[in-house]
Design an enzyme around this catalytic site. Structure first.
Site, short mmCIF file in Angstrom:
data_model
loop_
_atom_site.label_atom_id
_atom_site.label_comp_id
_atom_site.label_asym_id
_atom_site.label_seq_id
_atom_site.Cartn_x
_atom_site.Cartn_y
_atom_site.Cartn_z
CG ASP A 1 -1.86 0.89 1.14
OD1 ASP A 1 -1.99 1.66 0.15
OD2 ASP A 1 -3.14 0.87 1.74
CD1 TRP A 2 0.95 5.50 -3.85
CD2 TRP A 2 0.39 3.07 -3.40
NE1 TRP A 2 0.65 5.76 -4.68
CE2 TRP A 2 0.14 4.26 -5.17
CE3 TRP A 2 -0.50 2.16 -3.52
CZ2 TRP A 2 0.15 3.21 -5.71
CZ3 TRP A 2 -0.40 1.06 -4.67
CH2 TRP A 2 -0.31 1.96 -5.73
#
Ligand code: BGC
Length: 763
Positions: free
Chosen positions: A249-250
């Site tokens: 995930d970012w």
């Protein structure tokens, strides 16, 4: 309107030998630095190209219910400012259709828009289990039940990938709240972890093989998910057979070297080269084996191969809007319809009250926010259907504080004005359609909700409107579950959650009966927040959230504890009625097939969602009262009957054995409750299933009771006791039954005799 968006090149290399030929570039053609660079982002949405060997940059874009393409290209973050794309109903709505085929069509439309924009991977679907109604991101998730999440999630993946675009199954795993989401540890015992939180992911991986999986931000049982080899490699790849790429995930990566070693292939977004350099240094100084880096780089090369050469077709945005409308109507749950107030007669005079009718809330906030191609309002759509008079009053400010700040008006006085106006039109109309809901600022990615109540001004308005005219249809707009203390006082309620850009039309379709509602609650509506399973442990403290309710999540909790609820899981009415009769079940190597006859006993065509809940009364482990193990939708004309067969996979009967660290199907007579919600069981069948338990080895730690439970070992023990002159009365047997046979010399046998007996049993 046909729209053929410009097609950005998916590959931007001068020497695309392998890539162009649809072959994977061999990892050994890359230098160490190139390999490292390949496994992290170039910017926010693109991976790094290696032009020298023809590896293109790949574009990844949100997701999950519409394409979010930054208005000025993929070089910018672009939240809130993106190019228009069809905003389909978010997962909260899509799940309620209980319709995998429809979900697949949505996936295909998403995939088509992504392909046309040159996107290699669309970042969705999100299938985390809704553990608590307070999770601010629940609108992005499908259900409190892993079967519903897994089935619909798999359909979305299939749909997206049918257009040559990869899906990214997220957020893996146990990211069930937004509070401290980057750091908090979800502390979950093995059974709930496997049976509830991983089960949906497992299903999607096994049946739909997403090109990618996105790991979540949080820690799981103390380990940062982005660097958890157990989760990312052992479970995902070795046990489930995942062959795709795992991305972060970012901003989920804390330690890049550890992440690579755990099996995380791609770090997103760019670290500006910092962590690439860390990888190179780690290989040089021997902390990271080059073959470990090769393995992850190879999977990026494989993704590049898969993404190359897809021919995007023109996208018909009109058709996508129509699909969004179809899904919106199919997502609306008819919670209540006393006196058949719905559907509305076109000739009736209607008072439409509530700001959401003209200013719809159709999606949630955060990374999934799409700029729609257009928006239908319910007010316009109702006017389109109605032949009688339609009068509108705003009724309330969606966000009173914002309104006060914007206009400088005194909001208390304004609220009175709006309410008087609404009451006046309610009095004059035959029927009132009252739109209530949550303001956008109350729920979003990034934070959790503090309560599950509708705004007090709206509840006060509702009271005044009902007093003025009891024929009220309430239409609810919200991402997370809201409590409905007024449910018994309002004759009709439509749960319209968040319906995407065509939600207004879809709502009118249901209000006027051109679509007969068939959606079902994917999440229980509780009476009170205090009744919910995670109350008291959510959101945790000091970096840990303990999932103390175990497997009793959602309806499993309310049903097992026999708690009253406002509306149960699976509930949803229709404008017709259905009967379920003649249930039968047969068992085979594949699982259980449940057959039931469903009849439309009303006057209009409709769709019933047949739900099958399984239970095993004499289970060796504690199980919820019943668990959804299959469902199937059936369309029936008035008077029509059909046999519906619901297949339950054998593996879905299994529980996770902590002792054996594996799935176990227990032998026994299973009960299959067939019904229209978890609390509306219409027919029951039972069937004998041959399990796959393995006998436990008998040791000195086996208890007296355990030996006596098996007729063969019991007979041997009795013989040995007699031979040794041991007489144990009934009271002693009960008292000492739980004592391991190797602990007390003389009970049930002298030690040496016990050892002899055990040897004989195991021989
Ligand atoms: C979200 C993801 C999303 C990513 C990219 C993260 O904050 O958790 O769901 O795909 O950002 O926008």
């Amino acid at each position: 309107m046909k729209n053929t968006p410009q097609m950005p090149a998916r590959s931007a290399s001068s020497e695309p030998a392998e890539a162009a030929a649809g072959q994977r570039v061999p990892v050994d053609r890359l230098t160490l630095e190139e390999k490292a660079s390949l496994t992290s982002g170039a910017d926010h949405w693109r991976t790094q190209a290696v032009a020298r060997v023809g590896v293109p940059a790949l574009v990844l874009a949100d997701g999950p219910h519409g394409l979010r393409k930054p208005a000025n290209g993929f070089g910018e973050v672009g939240i809130g400012a993106s190019a228009p794309a069809t905003c389909f109903p978010p997962a909260v709505a899509l799940g309620a259709t209980f319709d995998p085929e429809l979900a697949e069509r949505v996936g295909a439309a998403l995939g088509a828009e992504a392909a046309a924009a040159g996107v290699a991977v669309l970042l969705g679907p999100g299938i985390n289990v809704k553990r608590t109604p307070l999770c601010g991101r629940n609108f992005e998730y499908l259900s409190e039940d892993p079967l519903v999440s897994g089935e619909l999630g798999a359909s979305v993946v299939r749909g997206i990938q049918s257009r040559g675009v990869g899906a990214s199954l997220k957020h893996f795993a146990a990211n069930n709240q937004e509070t401290d989401r980057h750091r908090t540890s979800s502390d979950i015992d093995p059974r709930p972890l496997r049976e509830i939180y991983l089960r949906g992911f497992q299903r999607v991986v096994e049946v739909a093989q997403p090109w990618t999986v996105m790991c979540s931000y949080n820690r799981l049982n103390g380990v940062q998910v982005s660097q958890d080899p157990w989760l990312l490699t052992q479970v995902l790849r070795e046990e489930w057979g995942f062959t795709g790429l795992v991305m972060s995930d970012w901003g989920a990566v804390v330690d890049r070297v550890a992440a690579v070693q755990a099996g995380l292939d791609l770090e997103m977004p760019s670290s500006g080269g910092r962590t690439d350099a860390e990888l190179v240094a780690a290989v040089r100084d021997g902390r990271l084996a080059e073959r470990e880096l090769d393995a992850v780089a190879d999977r990026v090369l494989e993704l590049a191969r898969r993404a190359a050469g897809v021919e995007p077709h023109p996208v018909d945005l009109d058709a996508h809007h129509e699909l969004a409308r179809e899904v919106a109507a199919r997502s609306i749950v008819l919670l209540r319809n006393e006196g058949e107030l719905l559907p509305l007669r076109p000739s009736a005079s209607v008072a439409v009250i509530g700001a959401f009718a003209a200013d719809p809330r159709y999606q949630g906030d955060g990374s999934s926010r799409v700029v729609p191609t257009r928006i239908d309002t319910a007010l316009n759509a109702i006017q389109g259907y109605a032949e009688g008079e339609v009068v509108y009053a705003q009724g309330f400010e969606i966000d009173p504080l914002d309104a006060e700040a914007d206009t400088g008006r005194d909001e208390a006085a304004r609220a009175d004005e709006l309410r008087d106006e609404a009451v006046a039109i309610a009095e004059a109309a035959e029927t009132v359609v009252l739109f209530l809901g949550l303001p956008a600022h109350e729920e979003s990615e990034g934070f959790d909700r503090a309560h599950i109540d509708l705004p007090t001004e709206q509840l006060a308005l509702l009271d005044d409107v009902i007093s003025a005219n009891p024929n009220v249809v309430v239409v609810l707009s919200h991402g997370g579950t809201v409590s409905l203390p007024f449910a018994d006082r309002v004759p009709a309620i439509l749960d319209a959650s968040l319906l995407g850009q065509a939600g207004g039309s879809g709502t009118a379709d249901v209000l006027f009966g051109s679509v007969n509602p068939s959606a079902r609650l994917t999440e229980t509506i509780p009476l009170r927040l205090e009744d919910t399973p995670a109350f008291g442990t959510f959101p945790g403290e000091e970096g840990h959230v303990r999932y103390g309710e175990g497997v009793l999540v959602g309806y499993r909790w309310y049903d097992t504890r026999q708690l009253d609820v406002r509306f149960p899981f699976g509930h949803g009415l229709s404008y017709t009625t259905f009967e379920m009769t003649n249930p039968r079940a047969t068992s085979s190597q594949e699982g259980i097939a449940v057959t039931v006859t469903v009849t439309n006993t009303g006057a209009v065509s409709g769709r019933e969602v047949v739900q099958v809940y399984a239970a095993l009364e004499k289970s060796g482990v504690r199980r919820p009262t019943r668990e959804l193990r299959g469902f199937s939708g059936v369309e029936l004309a008035p008077g029509e009957s059909r046999e519906v067969v619901i297949q339950i996979r054998r593996s879905d009967l299994a529980y996770w054995s902590v002792r054996e660290d594996r799935w176990v199907v227990e032998t026994g007579r299973y009960t299959l409750d067939v019904g229209a919600s978890s609390r509306d069981i219409r027919a029951t069948a039972t069937v004998e299933v041959e399990g796959d338990e393995r006998p436990l080895p008998v040791t000195l730690e086996t208890t007296f009771d355990e030996l006596m439970a098996d007729p063969e070992t019991a007979a041997r023990l009795e013989v040995a006791m007699k031979a040794n002159g041991v007489v144990v009365d009934q009271a002693t047997r009960i008292f000492l039954g739980g004592v391991p046979v190797g602990r007390i010399d003389g009970f049930p046998l002298p030690r040496r005799e016990t050892e002899k007996l055990i040897r004989a049993i195991n021989a």
